[in-house]
Design an enzyme around this catalytic site. Sequence first.
Site, PDB file in Angstrom:
ATOM      1  N   LYS A  30       0.816  -1.209   0.000  1.00 51.72           N
ATOM      2  CA  LYS A  30       0.000   0.000   0.000  1.00 51.72           C
ATOM      3  C   LYS A  30       0.855   1.268   0.000  1.00 51.72           C
ATOM      4  O   LYS A  30       0.568   2.224  -0.718  1.00 51.72           O
ATOM      5  CB  LYS A  30      -0.924  -0.006   1.219  1.00 51.72           C
ATOM      6  CG  LYS A  30      -1.917   1.131   1.211  1.00 51.72           C
ATOM      7  CD  LYS A  30      -2.925   1.012   2.333  1.00 51.72           C
ATOM      8  CE  LYS A  30      -3.973   2.110   2.213  1.00 51.72           C
ATOM      9  NZ  LYS A  30      -4.963   2.031   3.297  1.00 51.72           N
TER      10      LYS A  30
ATOM     11  N   MET B 216     -20.171 -35.943 -13.444  1.00 56.77           N
ATOM     12  CA  MET B 216     -19.010 -36.715 -13.854  1.00 56.77           C
ATOM     13  C   MET B 216     -18.533 -37.620 -12.714  1.00 56.77           C
ATOM     14  O   MET B 216     -18.150 -38.768 -12.940  1.00 56.77           O
ATOM     15  CB  MET B 216     -17.884 -35.786 -14.310  1.00 56.77           C
ATOM     16  CG  MET B 216     -16.704 -36.509 -14.936  1.00 56.77           C
ATOM     17  SD  MET B 216     -17.167 -37.472 -16.388  1.00 56.77           S
ATOM     18  CE  MET B 216     -16.794 -36.328 -17.715  1.00 56.77           C
TER      19      MET B 216
END
Lengths: 196, 593
Positions: free
Chosen positions: B189, B507
């Site tokens: 920052k 699946m």
Amino acid sequence: MMNDEKALSSSFIVLSSSLKIMQHTISILVANEPGELSRIVGLFSARGFNIETICVGKTLEPAWSRCTIVTEGDDRTIEQIIKQCGRLARVREVRAVTKSPHIEREMALIDVSVSAGRERQEIMNLVQIFRAKVVDISHEKMILELSGDWRKVDTFIEMLKPFQINEVTRTGCVAINRLSPFETAEAETQTANAAA
Amino acid sequence: MTSVANIPAVSSVPAAAAQILETVKTPAPRGAEILVRGLIKNGVETVFGLPGGAVLHIYDEIWRFRDEISHYLVRHEQGAVHAAEGYARATGKVGVALVTSGPGATNAVTGIATAYMDSIPLVVITGQVPSTMIGTDAFQEVDTFGVTLPIVKHSYLVKDVRDLEAIIDEAFQIAKSGKPGPVVIDVPKDITAMLCDNPRKLHAEYLFESKEETIDETALNLVVEKLINARQPIFYVGGGIVTADAANELMRVVETLQIPVTPTLMGLGGFPTAHDLCLGMLGMHGTYASNMAVSESDLLVAVGVRFDDRVTGKLATFASNAEIVHIYIDPSNIGKVKKAHVSLIADAKTALGKIAEKLAAADQTEISDGVKNRESWWLKVNDWRNSAPFACEYSQTEIKPQHLIEELYRVTNGDAIIVTDVGQHQMWAAQFYPFKRSRQWLTSGGLGTMGFGLPAAMGAQLACPDSQVVAVVGDGGFQMTNQEIITAIQYKIPLKVIIMNNGYLGMVRQWQEMFYDRAYSEVDLSISPDFVKLAEAYGAQGLRAEKPEDLKRVLEEGLNFKGVTIFDIVVSKEENVFPIIPAGQDTRNMILK
């Protein structure tokens, strides 16, 4: 990193089976930036390649470091390692030093218990034979320094075993390629001797 | 003339005052501005992201530059990265995502890994706690550099604001060059707040010079010779064709030589599925013809593929009679899985282009002799083709998933960009939607990420506003990222999502049925939200089809609607994907039904 205890107890076994193990030394030129070393090490661990020793230091250009890694595997594994390292954005060069004539050195500091008199004399003989150095001494102990290829270091440690070895620290290998191709014959003889 | 007269008046301002005035007018930019300007300089128009504490300065600049760069506020960071991927996959441009530190970065990890596995160019900017606080377990701190290390092409932790500009430029270069991939830039920052007017260059200048690969001429000639003379050759082509935009070159080569082509899941669209020379997809759920042809081939030309286990099955028996030519941009993939007899280190476009040139210059009677010699090979290949084509299932009472994809193909004239998750729906879409062009098929291939489809479709639709984009997802994957529906609503992106709803994690259920004695362990999704009501709650159109006779009408209605549509298509519950080669087995052990 080589486990000291294992290295001590099995060094001759390692010697006699060194042909099967196929150790390779890889030299990597990598940017001298935080995180770049972990990227290389990460490549090894992510693919299950073991690092035997690793050594890093600055080169003539301060922005680049040379990293020497000793690892083992068959030719295909080594090829993979070299190619994978070559993919990294901050790796400028990867070389399998062991593929051509080279000089390899490792240093060891060995703390050994030894009493004054005949025992100390025997150690001094070994120091002479191996061209080692005594770097510190007290009434009960000595600290020895030795450099050479890893086989020589292994052998020296083996020869010291009848005495009480308290601690061994090894640097891991650094390596550089030879200027001339003549080393090949010698290297082969060495390996052959080791196998015998 | 009057303007000349005015000049002395302006220059009468004392020099020192003018200097002060100058400084006031253009103060050194802060890191955040350098970053956003860097994005714009690199051609970025679209950013997907979600703000947080560590990226507040960057978001302040995003606000200031809102006319030059469009930011799309997602509802979860995974959505941001997938959307950026969809954008990148649909266009080939670098996708950009912007997230905050800590959880913002960890939420982005799945997307980054997805892009890494499929070689998708991304730049992901992650906020970080101020550099003075790194390593203190500060609020929302995580070692993003460390966490993402194994799943990035490259990454940066910015330590000096002077490096920022060079890092941004280099990140884009790395992301899209060679074998593309995601690049993470972790920006503390305080760096974004620091002022800087003396940027510096890093390693950028010597980064690429030593890595340029040239095609070995001897190997190239050998490949051409083998191609001309091979009796039973086949082209096995993958994502590299799409990435390198090599479809035309591939077409020229195989049409000249009349050699069959089989694309992988990632290569779909790189060669038109409906073309005479195309045998259809290769691998676990590929066609019988392509798998048999690879097994029986004497020359396998692998272009832009990495011999994935879902393609090869049991390695020892994969193309065991064939000489292998491997064309790949990244040398580390050559010989990684399967030993190549000849290899060319080059991107598919360059390599195939050179091969096409050589063919044009070669003795044409030799080429036509070669084609003639392959006639018996084609007889075999066509036999396999006709004996077991993909079979579309139909029923009077319920919608078969294959039928749904076929209908979707008809309704969209085969032109839509199809985006999927992973699973049964993905395989049916791959099998029953014949793709015509590259970048028409966007799927999470390598990582197999559920929840990829919906946000990726959003990104693709933004990138291609004139194309119809359709996400085909399962009811499982849909529920992983459906929060992004509201993003599409907010930005009026006409997102179309087809939920192939079979009430199962399909699946997994299929594998349990086939390989685990039908023990359906934790795959039942019959307790699900009402997807139509859910769509309506988001302000989207929700449509449901349960009967085959409703299918066409519902698809047409939804696709013609000028807004977001969620289709709940209820399909037969226990349908299986066939053919299937059980994992790790010889491709000849294909189960056809």
